[in-house]
Design a protein around this motif. Sequence first.
Motif, short mmCIF file in Angstrom:
data_model
loop_
_atom_site.label_atom_id
_atom_site.label_comp_id
_atom_site.label_asym_id
_atom_site.label_seq_id
_atom_site.Cartn_x
_atom_site.Cartn_y
_atom_site.Cartn_z
N ARG A 14 0.71 -1.27 -0.10
CA ARG A 14 0.39 -0.23 -0.03
C ARG A 14 1.11 0.72 -0.15
N THR A 15 2.04 1.14 1.14
CA THR A 15 2.90 2.54 0.75
C THR A 15 3.08 2.84 -0.81
N THR A 28 1.42 2.97 -3.46
CA THR A 28 0.40 3.83 -4.00
C THR A 28 1.16 5.46 -3.32
N HIS A 29 0.98 5.11 -2.27
CA HIS A 29 1.18 6.16 -2.01
C HIS A 29 3.08 7.25 -2.25
N TYR A 30 3.75 6.59 -2.51
CA TYR A 30 5.31 7.70 -3.43
C TYR A 30 4.83 7.13 -5.34
N GLU A 46 -3.65 -2.83 11.71
CA GLU A 46 -4.22 -2.01 10.98
C GLU A 46 -5.13 -1.91 9.57
N GLU A 98 11.88 -0.54 11.13
CA GLU A 98 11.51 -0.49 9.52
C GLU A 98 12.56 -1.55 8.59
N ARG A 100 9.16 -0.10 1.59
CA ARG A 100 8.03 0.57 1.21
C ARG A 100 7.44 0.87 -0.18
N ALA A 158 10.91 7.91 -0.79
CA ALA A 158 10.06 7.04 0.07
C ALA A 158 11.60 6.74 0.75
N ASP A 197 12.20 9.39 3.35
CA ASP A 197 10.56 9.41 4.44
C ASP A 197 11.63 8.20 5.30
#
Lengths: 197, 197, 197, 197, 197, 197
Positions: free
Chosen positions: E80-81, E83-85, E156, F7, F74, F98, F101
């Motif tokens: 999913r992350t 998609t954010h980037y 989540e 992470e 990510r 990414a 961040d």
Amino acid sequence: MLNTLIELQRLKRLDRTGWSLRGLPNGTESVAAHSFGVSVTAMLLADEIASRGLQLEMERVLRMALLHDWAETRVGDMPRTATHYFGADARKLAEGRAFADIVTGVGPAEAAYQALYDDYEQRQSVEARIVKAADVIDLLVQAYALERAGAKGLDEFWEVATAADFQLPPIAQTVVRQLLDSLLAERRKITEGNAGC
Amino acid sequence: MLNTLIELQRLKRLDRTGWSLRGLPNGTESVAAHSFGVSVTAMLLADEIASRGLQLEMERVLRMALLHDWAETRVGDMPRTATHYFGADARKLAEGRAFADIVTGVGPAEAAYQALYDDYEQRQSVEARIVKAADVIDLLVQAYALERAGAKGLDEFWEVATAADFQLPPIAQTVVRQLLDSLLAERRKITEGNAGC
Amino acid sequence: MLNTLIELQRLKRLDRTGWSLRGLPNGTESVAAHSFGVSVTAMLLADEIASRGLQLEMERVLRMALLHDWAETRVGDMPRTATHYFGADARKLAEGRAFADIVTGVGPAEAAYQALYDDYEQRQSVEARIVKAADVIDLLVQAYALERAGAKGLDEFWEVATAADFQLPPIAQTVVRQLLDSLLAERRKITEGNAGC
Amino acid sequence: MLNTLIELQRLKRLDRTGWSLRGLPNGTESVAAHSFGVSVTAMLLADEIASRGLQLEMERVLRMALLHDWAETRVGDMPRTATHYFGADARKLAEGRAFADIVTGVGPAEAAYQALYDDYEQRQSVEARIVKAADVIDLLVQAYALERAGAKGLDEFWEVATAADFQLPPIAQTVVRQLLDSLLAERRKITEGNAGC
Amino acid sequence: MLNTLIELQRLKRLDRTGWSLRGLPNGTESVAAHSFGVSVTAMLLADEIASRGLQLEMERVLRMALLHDWAETRVGDMPRTATHYFGADARKLAEGRAFADIVTGVGPAEAAYQALYDDYEQRQSVEARIVKAADVIDLLVQAYALERAGAKGLDEFWEVATAADFQLPPIAQTVVRQLLDSLLAERRKITEGNAGC
Amino acid sequence: MLNTLIELQRLKRLDRTGWSLRGLPNGTESVAAHSFGVSVTAMLLADEIASRGLQLEMERVLRMALLHDWAETRVGDMPRTATHYFGADARKLAEGRAFADIVTGVGPAEAAYQALYDDYEQRQSVEARIVKAADVIDLLVQAYALERAGAKGLDEFWEVATAADFQLPPIAQTVVRQLLDSLLAERRKITEGNAGC
């Protein structure tokens, strides 16, 4: 003999279905690894029982434990629910015929292996009943080890730990009962720790 | 007894390092699965040898096969090259002490297990040598099964198949030799099919 | 150089034994993945320490972290208990000789790699001690990540988190202590959430 | 409905036994992944057949493909040899009863699912026979993909590729035949490349 | 058609990244297994909705569910992350072009597959929205099954269970809501059992 | 710092997609294990190049190798084909954001990590180009190790071994070329042995 040894290699890769069906990862336990566990448990159990005065044919115990799951190379590791749909008798019959084919041509001990398998399936001798107890105990010790590592959802396996009656003579029954009780006590430590209150 | 059973569960999960180091997937074979293979091979081998007239203490064979790798719960499955760097004697000593600790408090058979382990490590009895032969044969049958499924790069294991001398009496030696020869013949079928010319 | 690179590929497949022995699935963490974690941790740790005024040879830190586990291609990933049975000195000696053989012929930097390895094993320099701290921290961060995903039974690893003394100079000691404390605080969140009261 | 969805999750973890028994790693293919493959193959196959003029009830094809293996959550993925020992009729009966129990209470479509399952098991409709062909084709495409990645020892699966008669009408039979022939041609490329002469 | 079938085999091996990133073992769920789960969920959901009086094109539902993840053979299972980037639009565009290339030359239904994919991506039809709901429900039932087996750290995922708005007509919305509510109730049983107070 | 370390643990579990898509088992190689391989290869390569007279900033080489794949926590390990559909620029941009961040708040070295990442992505320095060469070499040595263990279907990876131009200065180019040539020679031994004629 070689054909049999090659065929039995399959048990090293065959997953015990019970864990997979409950969401544990592939490779959790192979049928061969379980057979090893049953054999070792049967040896320790029988030695303890014998030391308390019950005479046992130790060689029979060890042989039976080693060969009791061979049929799974041809029939697979059927889940318990499968027995419900096929019927316990049909399952025994099918596994018996598979075992007979596996040992065909294995050599001079073929008839002896067949006799041991039949004894185990019918639980006639004390030795067969001890191996059956060892089969259940190894299952529970494995379940305990998995739970200690974080697994959940295995409660139904533990019902047998209080309910099981292996039709054993008193001395043997006492040893099995003590072992199960100490396992249940160990388990309580982790499940209570789990709840953590 | 329970502590020992719980500790031995670890062998079901411990990978045989030899396959991992040669690039085969994790989970290829556990130590417990191998111990099962050795025990079954020892049983079949000993039954065949006995049928040809060599008297054997069968119970010893089965017990030794079942317990010969227990020390790995504490020492791990060391690769062969490790023996080169630690020295064979140091390895034996360390594994022997680990075994002794594992069986401490296991019950009345503790001394008997220790004696069986020592016999196996020193290869004094015929029974111990047969179990050693079974140990090698199960390794090779596993290698064959992997090669048949596509694995490569396992040639070095096979050198032992022609070279090994297990110091067996003639009857036993003949049976082991015949088994190894028929395995080598099976293997030639797949390696030749591989080359495919 | 190529031979060394080929041999080190083995670390990508070799499982960290500690997890397998505690019932976690095969493939939980490879030695190569751990070495990566140690190297990254060492880099972040050393950069933080240096920023607070302690002068460090950064290149040494990174090199030592990358090569400190190479010997495992030949000796395997021995569990802690193995050290008990072999003795810490014998283990160091064996791993040292394995490392020496691995880097033989690797090229002009052979002697430099050997010197770095020896420094790490003897923890003489501050850099070596920082890498050792990174080794422990990566183990604990991995344990935390596994526990957060549901693993249990890893408590014994955490004892080191309060007890460890890496013989670091004050600035470095403070950074390591703060990092461990914040890790312990994160862990409390999930173990308390676990207990859920 | 939720109970059924939860139970069917089990198919995502259940290994197809055929690969394990032939020495391929655990996790090679789950029953759920195979069911997906059969459904996609059935859709593509049926669309091609329909485009050539044979009228098909497409919805039936898709539904049957999706549900044809649900019984395995209770009976497991039995190897072919198991059918030999249980008898094909006993197996059908057991799986049919397991399926019936799984869909009990699933909602208004329960009877429809049962009818689709029965049709598939009896191969009465053209749609059922197309799904059966898709079942075999997905098995062979998977075998091809494994062989292309290095697997061996899967020859016996390929016998069906030339021998299979799905009792299809001419148009459908032509499409299936062409697909199998082009698959056999692809396979020849890699098995010949293998032999490499 | 064969090329497409061979390429789609890849989905059987491709891990769903979401589980790996949260520390669950490799092999937890393949994209193909998830697609099977979505298709089955969509079928059960749509049948229930239709039985309550909302007319649906069932064939479209099943086809869309089966093909909605095909692009992952070329783009991978992006977390999913990602998609954010990349941005949601860029991701849709890339996956759309990958899908188009996969179905190129698949046969007469190529345009139909493309239209179904576009509908799903734009969620225009009720059928597309039901498949999207099934996509989320299968994710949550899988998460529930993993948690029941001991997994943690998946909270989540569950936020969507209360928040999700699939833009469904009232009848469909009711069915989805009821299913999600009964799933949340099942989950409470195990998370409370977890806390154990 | 702790958040970043937690992470980055994810890279230990994340499978390299390239192997999965070609049918190799899950768990074949993690991103963390690959990053370790790249770092070690870069160290050996740079030491050899430096010994021949080209001055290099060794610390930069090691740091860049260790951090070049962090963004994958990510964005995931996208297959090559994904770059085709997203465009190389969009991929670089997304991964760059990414990475930014991930290192936000990591401590005083944040800007330095960012500068190293940017250098690597733009391949401006000799050091960055050496790390890129190490990235490709580790991929090929892994492919070689897999092929030696029986894997097939990896030919397309090897095209780069003859074609790659890393824009290196002459001394560095010679070292890389020699290493690739000796790897190709090793590979010919096993592929010819494969063909077996």
